[in-house]
Design an enzyme around this catalytic site. Structure first.
Site, mmCIF file in Angstrom:
data_model
loop_
_atom_site.group_PDB
_atom_site.id
_atom_site.type_symbol
_atom_site.label_atom_id
_atom_site.label_comp_id
_atom_site.label_asym_id
_atom_site.label_seq_id
_atom_site.Cartn_x
_atom_site.Cartn_y
_atom_site.Cartn_z
ATOM 1 C CG ASP A 148 2.322 28.487 -22.076
ATOM 2 O OD1 ASP A 148 2.450 27.909 -23.176
ATOM 3 O OD2 ASP A 148 2.898 28.105 -21.042
ATOM 4 C CG ASP A 149 2.588 28.396 -28.049
ATOM 5 O OD1 ASP A 149 2.857 29.378 -28.760
ATOM 6 O OD2 ASP A 149 2.798 27.216 -28.395
ATOM 7 C CE LYS A 201 5.799 26.386 -20.556
ATOM 8 N NZ LYS A 201 4.422 26.001 -20.205
ATOM 9 C CG ASP A 244 7.572 24.546 -25.058
ATOM 10 O OD1 ASP A 244 8.074 23.443 -24.788
ATOM 11 O OD2 ASP A 244 6.339 24.747 -25.045
ATOM 12 N N GLY A 253 11.735 17.226 -19.533
ATOM 13 C CA GLY A 253 12.499 16.171 -18.856
ATOM 14 C C GLY A 253 13.316 15.305 -19.801
ATOM 15 C CG ASP A 276 17.634 15.649 -25.068
ATOM 16 O OD1 ASP A 276 17.213 14.548 -25.488
ATOM 17 O OD2 ASP A 276 17.595 16.685 -25.740
ATOM 18 C CG ASP A 316 2.944 19.288 -21.917
ATOM 19 O OD1 ASP A 316 4.125 19.549 -21.605
ATOM 20 O OD2 ASP A 316 2.358 19.826 -22.868
HETATM 21 C C1 GLA Z 1 4.381 22.461 -24.614
HETATM 22 C C2 GLA Z 1 4.633 22.804 -23.150
HETATM 23 C C3 GLA Z 1 3.333 23.235 -22.503
HETATM 24 C C4 GLA Z 1 2.752 24.424 -23.241
HETATM 25 C C5 GLA Z 1 2.570 24.089 -24.714
HETATM 26 C C6 GLA Z 1 2.198 25.318 -25.534
HETATM 27 O O1 GLA Z 1 3.583 21.326 -24.749
HETATM 28 O O2 GLA Z 1 5.196 21.716 -22.470
HETATM 29 O O3 GLA Z 1 3.537 23.553 -21.135
HETATM 30 O O4 GLA Z 1 3.613 25.528 -23.088
HETATM 31 O O5 GLA Z 1 3.761 23.559 -25.280
HETATM 32 O O6 GLA Z 1 2.033 25.033 -26.890
#
Ligand code: GLA
Length: 379
Positions: free
Chosen positions: A48-49, A124, A126, A162, A164, A183
């Site tokens: 992820d991030d 993914k 974002d 979810g 728009d 989240d």
């Molecule tokens: C958003 C996404 C999360 C995660 C964070 C990472 O909040 O919805 O699932 O990926 O960013 O910063």
């Protein structure tokens, strides 16, 4: 790329947040194999991030943080692929990711090429830091085209929480799954709110573009990055309800706990064959919510499955014991039909029925769920 079934895998965010490294990802890939999770169907290992440097390189490309990923992403992808797994990564449709790392806005085609060169199978994508006047659907469509143009099969996992009315346009804009909720955090309140929020959106989900109810919190026990501490954490019973709901709604299942240190309760839940079969059911028909009280504190659902079968599930979101009596007429079975439902409780194996006019659900403890597999039989 066509997502015939909801993707299954693991994602770094829920437990590790920014504390990620190639050692962690390798150990996780190894654990996917040694725990049997890979053989149970979990396939994607997703970073992820927070994986890159804060600035793009002089070549305009996003650069992996050499402290976290000294061997680079191609080597990591090879390590993951060698174990029969697939590699997922993360970017953002805006100028920066949610944690402030470079986003792909106006670099979409370059970044897609970079991901393809690295051997990425899943992205993914974002939605933080989108320039104000930019149109979200266009940005998702742009990345879908960029990924396609690489010639590599890469699942686009859209993540605009979810917002728009995303369920109305995302399938036509090329994503394979899309986040249909905000989240998750590691608490039963969050699990319940997400499950209820999907009741009028779940009909959009199906092969090609599944509703993603966010990563699993099963097995986190308040450790980690999403709502740990005193307000977080669930019991094993609550994690079971969470997992069962995500399977009944056929959400992607991305494990969020540390799979290098799983206890037996979590591992057997994540490998529950009956629930995974429902999650992966090829007909992919959303449940019908046919029974419950007006506050939706107790909800009964009915779901068509492939192979001529059905599922029933009854969930108690409230904090008290609850019972429920459901009229089968509400799903179209009249008592004159000459048929009834024979049920098998998937957790206990207990058989009951056939029931032709109503079904009295045995009392449910707070936050508990019952799931049955059902066949329609002649009375
Ligand atoms: C958003 C996404 C999360 C995660 C964070 C990472 O909040 O919805 O699932 O990926 O960013 O910063």
């Amino acid at each position: 790329m066509l997502t015939r079934r909801p993707p299954l895998g693991w994602n770094s965010w829920n437990t590790f947040g920014e504390n990620i490294s190639e050692d962690l990802i390798r150990e996780t890939a190894d654990a996917m194999v040694s725990t049997g999770l890979r053989d149970a169907g979990y396939e994607y290992v997703v970073i992820d991030d927070c994986w890159s440097l804060r600035r793009r390189g002089a070549d305009g490309k996003i650069t992996p943080d050499p402290k976290k990923f000294p061997s680079g992403m191609r080597a990591l992808a090879d390590y993951i692929h060698a174990r029969g797994l697939k590699f997922g990564m993360y970017s953002d449709a805006g100028t920066k990711t949610c944690a402030g790392y470079p986003g792909s806005f106006e670099h979409e085609f370059t970044d897609a090429e970079t991901f393809a060169e690295w051997g990425v199978d899943y992205l993914k994508y974002d939605f933080c830091n989108k320039p104000y006047l930019q149109n979200g659907p266009i940005l998702y469509n742009r990345m879908a085209m960029a990924l396609k143009s690489t010639g590599r099969d890469i699942v686009l996992s859209a993540c605009n929480w979810g917002s728009d009315n995303v369920e109305r346009w995302i399938r036509s804009h090329g994503a394979g799954i899309y986040r249909s909720t905000g989240d998750i955090w590691d608490s039963f309140v969050s699990i319940r709110d997400i499950a209820r929020s999907q009741m009028d959106k779940i009909a959009y989900s199906g092969p090609g573009c599944y509703n993603d109810m966010d990563m699993l919190v099963c097995g986190m026990y308040s450790r980690g990055n999403v709502g740990g501490g005193e307000r977080g954490g669930c019991t094993d019973l609550e994690y079971r309800t969470h997992f069962a709901l995500w399977c009944l709604y056929q959400s992607p299942l991305m494990i969020g706990c540390d799979i290098r240190n799983l206890n037996e309760a979590t591992l057997s839940l994540l490998k529950n064959r009956e629930l995974l079969a429902i999650d992966q059911d090829e007909e992919a028909r959303p449940p019908i919510f046919f029974c419950g009280n007006s506050e939706s504190n107790v909800v009964g659902m009915f779901k068509h499955l492939s192979g001529g079968e059905y599922a029933f599930a009854f969930v108690n979101y409230s904090d008290r014991d609850a019972g429920l009596s459901c009229e089968l007429f509400d799903i179209g079975l009249s008592s004159q039909a000459g048929y009834g439902f024979a049920l098998r409780d998937i957790f206990t194996g207990e058989e009951s029925g056939p029931f032709s006019d109503y079904f009295n659900v045995p009392r449910l403890a707070p936050h508990d769920i019952r799931v049955y597999r059902a066949k329609l039989v002649k009375m």
